[in-house]
Write a protein that holds these residues in place. Sequence first.
Motif, PDB file in Angstrom:
ATOM      1  N   ILE A 111      67.254  -6.601  71.435  1.00 39.24           N
ATOM      2  CA  ILE A 111      67.360  -5.174  71.128  1.00 39.24           C
ATOM      3  C   ILE A 111      66.868  -4.395  72.342  1.00 39.24           C
ATOM      4  CG2 ILE A 111      67.083  -5.415  68.623  1.00 39.24           C
ATOM      5  CD1 ILE A 111      64.182  -4.448  68.979  1.00 39.24           C
ATOM      6  N   ASN A 112      67.426  -3.218  72.532  1.00 34.56           N
ATOM      7  CA  ASN A 112      66.846  -2.277  73.485  1.00 34.56           C
ATOM      8  C   ASN A 112      65.804  -1.461  72.740  1.00 34.56           C
ATOM      9  OD1 ASN A 112      68.310  -3.056  75.723  1.00 34.56           O
ATOM     10  ND2 ASN A 112      69.968  -1.586  75.368  1.00 34.56           N
ATOM     11  N   TYR A 113      64.656  -1.335  73.320  1.00 41.61           N
ATOM     12  CA  TYR A 113      63.540  -0.715  72.613  1.00 41.61           C
ATOM     13  C   TYR A 113      62.609  -0.020  73.594  1.00 41.61           C
ATOM     14  CZ  TYR A 113      60.881  -4.647  74.424  1.00 41.61           C
ATOM     15  OH  TYR A 113      60.312  -5.553  75.278  1.00 41.61           O
ATOM     16  N   ARG A 114      61.763   0.842  73.038  1.00 35.10           N
ATOM     17  CA  ARG A 114      60.646   1.447  73.757  1.00 35.10           C
ATOM     18  C   ARG A 114      59.432   1.333  72.847  1.00 35.10           C
ATOM     19  NH1 ARG A 114      62.447   7.068  73.680  1.00 35.10           N
ATOM     20  NH2 ARG A 114      63.748   6.254  71.988  1.00 35.10           N
ATOM     21  N   SER A 115      58.353   0.806  73.336  1.00 39.80           N
ATOM     22  CA  SER A 115      57.189   0.586  72.474  1.00 39.80           C
ATOM     23  C   SER A 115      55.897   0.939  73.194  1.00 39.80           C
ATOM     24  CB  SER A 115      57.135  -0.871  72.002  1.00 39.80           C
ATOM     25  OG  SER A 115      56.957  -1.740  73.111  1.00 39.80           O
ATOM     26  N   VAL A 116      54.881   1.201  72.400  1.00 40.34           N
ATOM     27  CA  VAL A 116      53.530   1.472  72.910  1.00 40.34           C
ATOM     28  C   VAL A 116      52.545   0.637  72.111  1.00 40.34           C
ATOM     29  CG1 VAL A 116      51.697   3.194  73.167  1.00 40.34           C
ATOM     30  CG2 VAL A 116      54.059   3.822  73.671  1.00 40.34           C
ATOM     31  N   VAL A 117      51.596   0.049  72.805  1.00 42.98           N
ATOM     32  CA  VAL A 117      50.509  -0.692  72.165  1.00 42.98           C
ATOM     33  C   VAL A 117      49.190  -0.096  72.647  1.00 42.98           C
ATOM     34  CG1 VAL A 117      49.363  -2.921  71.896  1.00 42.98           C
ATOM     35  CG2 VAL A 117      51.864  -2.810  72.007  1.00 42.98           C
ATOM     36  N   ILE A 118      48.311   0.198  71.696  1.00 42.93           N
ATOM     37  CA  ILE A 118      47.007   0.790  72.019  1.00 42.93           C
ATOM     38  C   ILE A 118      45.917  -0.063  71.388  1.00 42.93           C
ATOM     39  CG2 ILE A 118      45.553   2.849  71.885  1.00 42.93           C
ATOM     40  CD1 ILE A 118      48.187   4.397  71.257  1.00 42.93           C
ATOM     41  N   HIS A 119      44.953  -0.479  72.196  1.00 36.40           N
ATOM     42  CA  HIS A 119      43.779  -1.196  71.705  1.00 36.40           C
ATOM     43  C   HIS A 119      42.572  -0.271  71.793  1.00 36.40           C
ATOM     44  CE1 HIS A 119      45.686  -5.207  71.699  1.00 36.40           C
ATOM     45  NE2 HIS A 119      46.346  -4.772  72.767  1.00 36.40           N
ATOM     46  N   SER A 172      49.523   0.784  76.779  1.00 31.51           N
ATOM     47  CA  SER A 172      50.626   0.360  77.633  1.00 31.51           C
ATOM     48  C   SER A 172      51.940   0.574  76.897  1.00 31.51           C
ATOM     49  CB  SER A 172      50.489  -1.112  78.016  1.00 31.51           C
ATOM     50  OG  SER A 172      50.595  -1.942  76.869  1.00 31.51           O
ATOM     51  N   ALA A 173      52.998   0.738  77.669  1.00 27.80           N
ATOM     52  CA  ALA A 173      54.346   0.834  77.125  1.00 27.80           C
ATOM     53  C   ALA A 173      55.136  -0.392  77.552  1.00 27.80           C
ATOM     54  CB  ALA A 173      55.024   2.100  77.623  1.00 27.80           C
ATOM     55  N   LYS A 174      56.161  -0.707  76.780  1.00 34.35           N
ATOM     56  CA  LYS A 174      57.065  -1.785  77.150  1.00 34.35           C
ATOM     57  C   LYS A 174      58.464  -1.346  76.758  1.00 34.35           C
ATOM     58  CE  LYS A 174      57.523  -6.843  77.069  1.00 34.35           C
ATOM     59  NZ  LYS A 174      57.142  -8.099  76.387  1.00 34.35           N
ATOM     60  N   ILE A 175      59.404  -1.488  77.695  1.00 32.81           N
ATOM     61  CA  ILE A 175      60.738  -0.924  77.508  1.00 32.81           C
ATOM     62  C   ILE A 175      61.813  -1.932  77.926  1.00 32.81           C
ATOM     63  CG2 ILE A 175      62.305   0.936  78.205  1.00 32.81           C
ATOM     64  CD1 ILE A 175      59.775   2.601  78.866  1.00 32.81           C
ATOM     65  N   ARG A 176      62.833  -2.084  77.073  1.00 39.67           N
ATOM     66  CA  ARG A 176      64.007  -2.871  77.455  1.00 39.67           C
ATOM     67  C   ARG A 176      65.226  -1.973  77.378  1.00 39.67           C
ATOM     68  NH1 ARG A 176      68.719  -5.327  76.999  1.00 39.67           N
ATOM     69  NH2 ARG A 176      68.930  -7.530  77.583  1.00 39.67           N
TER      70      ARG A 176
END
Length: 224
Positions: A111-119, A172-176
């Motif tokens: 999938i093409n996606y945009r995500s954010v993870v926060i700790h 951080s962000a992660k994008i495909r």
Amino acid sequence: MSHSPHSSGPLDDYGPTERTVPTRSKERASYDRATVHALLDDEYVCHLGFIRDGAPVVLPTLYARVGERIYVHGSTGSRPMRAADPGLAVCLTVTHVDGLVLARSAFHHSINYRSVVIHGTAYQVADPEEKRLALDALVDAVVPGRAADSRPANARELAATAVVRLDLAEASAKIRTGPPNDEAEDMDLPHWSGVVPRTRVYGTPIPSSDLDPSIGLPEYLAGR
């Protein structure tokens, strides 16, 4: 130029940490502050993960960003809200799905996606003014302009509502993006390959059956 994960300058990146560097596809990771903020501001549903009684729990909930803080709301009786005083270690995630990536091989479907993870550590908001600000931000995160066009929470409702805050220090962000990553030897296979775009569309607002007919559709809903 490297930055501390606790840096808060408006032009700084969020410094990568052991928890925010992905183990796979590291080239898709971004620590750009503007990118993280934009992805957070374009959504309002997150998943909040924490440990309860020694086991992992992940809950979907509403959130809003105000500056370098994320606010999450819930019932004062819920365990994560109670555990946020004096502090609860959490992982908060936000995901946008932008397209279905269909490859010639099953292995390369994606999938093409945009995500954010926060700790970080979530804390319960006790200050009344900060709590009101957070609740207005939560309403406006879903429908911008709605907080000013609705009755604010009264004392009873405020007492029944808990708000926790999470600083944007370790994010951080992660994008495909892009087409499938088909193997060279699969190019001649007779299977369709490409991307099916996915967008979020709102329907026409439906007024309540008991709404005064003289109350028209608010301007902030006209374009949704």
